[in-house]
Design an enzyme around this catalytic site. Structure first.
Site, PDB file in Angstrom:
ATOM      1  N   ASP A  13      77.551  29.688 -27.084  1.00 36.83           N
ATOM      2  CA  ASP A  13      76.122  30.015 -27.103  1.00 36.83           C
ATOM      3  C   ASP A  13      75.782  31.094 -28.126  1.00 36.83           C
ATOM      4  O   ASP A  13      74.873  31.887 -27.907  1.00 36.83           O
ATOM      5  CB  ASP A  13      75.638  30.460 -25.714  1.00 36.83           C
ATOM      6  CG  ASP A  13      76.062  29.489 -24.634  1.00 36.83           C
ATOM      7  OD1 ASP A  13      75.909  28.282 -24.862  1.00 36.83           O
ATOM      8  OD2 ASP A  13      76.580  29.929 -23.600  1.00 36.83           O
ATOM      9  N   LYS A  16      74.977  28.853 -32.913  1.00 38.65           N
ATOM     10  CA  LYS A  16      75.574  28.194 -34.066  1.00 38.65           C
ATOM     11  C   LYS A  16      74.655  27.122 -34.638  1.00 38.65           C
ATOM     12  O   LYS A  16      74.623  26.893 -35.829  1.00 38.65           O
ATOM     13  CB  LYS A  16      76.910  27.539 -33.676  1.00 38.65           C
ATOM     14  CG  LYS A  16      77.958  28.525 -33.222  1.00 38.65           C
ATOM     15  CD  LYS A  16      79.214  27.819 -32.719  1.00 38.65           C
ATOM     16  CE  LYS A  16      79.044  27.112 -31.395  1.00 38.65           C
ATOM     17  NZ  LYS A  16      78.781  27.961 -30.245  1.00 38.65           N
ATOM     18  N   GLY A  40      75.435  22.893 -25.939  1.00 34.55           N
ATOM     19  CA  GLY A  40      73.979  22.771 -26.065  1.00 34.55           C
ATOM     20  C   GLY A  40      73.542  23.548 -27.278  1.00 34.55           C
ATOM     21  O   GLY A  40      73.843  24.727 -27.398  1.00 34.55           O
ATOM     22  N   HIS A  41      72.906  22.883 -28.224  1.00 37.39           N
ATOM     23  CA  HIS A  41      72.427  23.566 -29.420  1.00 37.39           C
ATOM     24  C   HIS A  41      70.915  23.499 -29.447  1.00 37.39           C
ATOM     25  O   HIS A  41      70.343  22.436 -29.247  1.00 37.39           O
ATOM     26  CB  HIS A  41      72.969  22.891 -30.689  1.00 37.39           C
ATOM     27  CG  HIS A  41      74.422  23.154 -30.903  1.00 37.39           C
ATOM     28  ND1 HIS A  41      75.152  22.553 -31.884  1.00 37.39           N
ATOM     29  CD2 HIS A  41      75.267  23.972 -30.250  1.00 37.39           C
ATOM     30  CE1 HIS A  41      76.404  22.990 -31.827  1.00 37.39           C
ATOM     31  NE2 HIS A  41      76.488  23.842 -30.833  1.00 37.39           N
ATOM     32  N   GLN A 227      80.981  25.383 -28.364  1.00 32.43           N
ATOM     33  CA  GLN A 227      81.518  26.487 -27.542  1.00 32.43           C
ATOM     34  C   GLN A 227      81.979  27.642 -28.467  1.00 32.43           C
ATOM     35  O   GLN A 227      81.568  27.702 -29.613  1.00 32.43           O
ATOM     36  CB  GLN A 227      82.647  26.046 -26.624  1.00 32.43           C
ATOM     37  CG  GLN A 227      82.217  25.124 -25.512  1.00 32.43           C
ATOM     38  CD  GLN A 227      82.246  23.663 -25.886  1.00 32.43           C
ATOM     39  OE1 GLN A 227      83.155  23.196 -26.533  1.00 32.43           O
ATOM     40  NE2 GLN A 227      81.258  22.918 -25.458  1.00 32.43           N
TER      41      GLN A 227
HETATM   42  P1  IMP Z   1      83.630  22.636 -19.281  1.00 33.86           P
HETATM   43  O1  IMP Z   1      83.648  22.683 -20.764  1.00 33.86           O
HETATM   44  O2  IMP Z   1      82.411  21.951 -18.723  1.00 33.86           O
HETATM   45  O3  IMP Z   1      84.912  22.108 -18.713  1.00 33.86           O
HETATM   46  O4  IMP Z   1      83.529  24.142 -18.729  1.00 33.86           O
HETATM   47  C1  IMP Z   1      84.601  25.076 -18.892  1.00 33.86           C
HETATM   48  C2  IMP Z   1      84.068  26.473 -19.203  1.00 33.86           C
HETATM   49  O5  IMP Z   1      83.487  26.483 -20.504  1.00 33.86           O
HETATM   50  C3  IMP Z   1      82.972  26.960 -18.254  1.00 33.86           C
HETATM   51  O6  IMP Z   1      83.100  28.360 -18.097  1.00 33.86           O
HETATM   52  C4  IMP Z   1      81.688  26.649 -19.006  1.00 33.86           C
HETATM   53  O7  IMP Z   1      80.626  27.483 -18.610  1.00 33.86           O
HETATM   54  C5  IMP Z   1      82.140  26.933 -20.432  1.00 33.86           C
HETATM   55  N1  IMP Z   1      81.367  26.179 -21.411  1.00 33.86           N
HETATM   56  C6  IMP Z   1      81.477  24.889 -21.734  1.00 33.86           C
HETATM   57  N2  IMP Z   1      80.616  24.555 -22.698  1.00 33.86           N
HETATM   58  C7  IMP Z   1      79.962  25.676 -23.024  1.00 33.86           C
HETATM   59  C8  IMP Z   1      78.962  25.990 -24.000  1.00 33.86           C
HETATM   60  O8  IMP Z   1      78.521  25.150 -24.786  1.00 33.86           O
HETATM   61  N3  IMP Z   1      78.536  27.265 -24.010  1.00 33.86           N
HETATM   62  C9  IMP Z   1      79.043  28.223 -23.193  1.00 33.86           C
HETATM   63  N4  IMP Z   1      79.980  27.987 -22.281  1.00 33.86           N
HETATM   64  C10 IMP Z   1      80.443  26.723 -22.207  1.00 33.86           C
END
Ligand code: IMP
Length: 433
Positions: A13, A16, A40-41, A227
């Site tokens: 977040d 980017k 999410g962008h 991420q």
């Molecule tokens: P997953 O990617 O859904 O398996 O989640 C694993 C961890 O990564 C969790 O703590 C999510 O909140 C975090 N996470 C996954 N995608 C994002 C993102 O785009 N932004 C921030 N945190 C993320």
């Protein structure tokens, strides 16, 4: 030399999407190489807000080719919804989007497994985005229950779905689910995915070959990380990470383009830190300061709307991830969010068991126990979101940026003071100031 990569250096977040959107102007191809619809962008353009999950932010420029490469995991209805949403708002999505035949697919059972795993973990939950990301990557590595995008166009697709559904039924029942709660009907799922396959057909291709041809032809390629590096499966705060290589090391494996082609890496950081989901966060401010940052920065998940945990800038973490991702320079985002705070803190080191350390701990339990060592700097009171030149920023803001740059050991090339493309200050101004 052609390729640039944009990598988040915190827990995701970092905004980017905005930087990628700006950089697409100077590139021919924009590539997503890992993650899925957990990302999410947000891109704000001419006052219009667009939220993207899978489609690269380059999609707003029709002359730019967007690629979703092999390392991404795809939930077909999410991708289709995103494409159709863009088209309905007048954005061209046709030959300018290519999705890898090698990308792995998310199926309904992956969502169910994501939910079950989160619920059944003892101790602090990872707090995933519940998008089936981890279970899909697990099946990819396990191979036996994996289906890739290109498999949907093969004669044995129906048989594969049937075999996997039979196995997944046993697994889900073993995990304590009742038949009615997961409702896996192989025929229905197959029919639904055949429909998705037809709708996705115009976009599907061999992106690995395409990208190798492109770099060899000296095309300018931009890799868009999803991420942040601290969520990297191998080098992040395991197990509180995502299931892919979200640091710069993910570019070659996810795209198929050797790392030697990437000649410039831009590391994206917020002027502070945020984290969504579980896991240690040494500089977290679970107090009025954190609340101020959350409200002013609208720190709520783009995908899940979960409130993000907020805290001070962590140099130990950023220096680690800048090195890990081979970062050349920094983009410091959301600087405007810190306006009005009378005093800012920067975490310059940790204390662990009474010893001062500068290295990022390799075990999450050590990271939990560190005590941040802070350096204080005066804040600035005025709004800065209208400022377009580094020289026009308040002195305290310039000092803050200089200090971050010195401590992280990388120059600041871009500063963002608001969500719009226009609200961006570039390096030339920084250096000329
Ligand atoms: P997953 O990617 O859904 O398996 O989640 C694993 C961890 O990564 C969790 O703590 C999510 O909140 C975090 N996470 C996954 N995608 C994002 C993102 O785009 N932004 C921030 N945190 C993320």
């Amino acid at each position: 030399m052609p390729a640039t990569s944009v990598v988040g250096l915190q827990w995701g977040d970092e905004a980017k999407g905005k930087i990628v959107d700006i950089l697409t102007e100077r590139n021919d191809i924009v590539v997503r190489y890992q993650g899925g619809a957990n990302a999410g962008h947000t891109v704000v353009m001419d006052g219009q807000t667009f939220k993207l999950s899978l489609v690269p932010s380059g999609i707003f420029r029709p002359e730019v080719q967007c690629v979703i490469a092999a390392g991404v995991v795809i939930n077909p209805p999410s991708l289709l919804q995103e494409i159709e949403g863009l088209v309905s708002r007048g954005i061209q999505v046709s030959k300018n989007l290519m999705v890898s035949t090698r990308a792995h697919l998310i199926f309904p059972w992956h969502f169910e497994e994501d939910r079950l795993m989160n619920e059944s973990t003892s101790g602090e939950a990872i707090g995933t985005t519940m998008r089936g990301i981890g279970p899909c990557y697990r099946d990819k590595v396990g191979r036996s229950y994996a289906i890739r995008l290109g498999d949907m166009y093969r004669d044995n697709f129906a048989d594969r779905v049937e075999q996997i559904v039979a196995a997944k039924r046993k697994i889900l029942t073993g995990l304590g689910c009742t038949e009615d709660s997961f409702l896996l009907d192989a025929k229905k799922i197959h029919a639904q995915y055949c429909d998705y396959a037809e709708r996705l057909r115009p976009f599907v291709g061999d992106t690995t070959a395409y990208l190798l041809d492109a770099v060899e032809a000296n095309k300018k390629v931009l890799f868009e990380g999803a991420q942040g590096a601290l969520l990297d499966i191998d080098h992040g705060t395991f197990p509180f990470v995502t299931s892919s290589n979200s640091s710069g090391v993910g570019v070659p494996s996810g795209s198929g383009v050797p790392g030697r082609w990437v000649t410039k890496v831009l590391g994206i950081v917020k002027a502070y830190c945020t984290r969504v989901g579980g896991g240690p966060f040494p500089t977290e401010q679970d107090n009025a300061i954190g609340q101020h940052i959350r409200e002013k920065g609208n720190e709520y998940g783009t995908v899940t709307r979960r409130p993000r945990r907020c805290g001070w800038f962590d140099v130990v973490a950023a220096r680690y991830t800048a090195r890990l991702s081979g970062v050349d320079s920094l983009a410091v985002m959301l600087l405007d969010v810190l306006s009005e705070l009378p005093e800012l803190q920067i975490c310059t080191a940790y204390e662990l068991d009474g010893k001062r350390i500068m290295n990022f701990p390799d075990h999450v339990e050590d990271l939990r126990r560190v005590v941040p060592v802070y350096e204080s700097m005066p804040g600035w009171q005025e709004e800065i979101s209208h400022i377009r030149r580094f020289a026009d920023l308040p002195q305290q803001a310039r000092d803050y940026l200089d200090r971050l740059s010195v401590l992280v050991g990388r120059p600041v090339e871009v500063v963002s003071v608001g969500p719009d493309r226009q609200q961006t200050i570039f390096a030339n101004d920084v250096h000329n100031a």
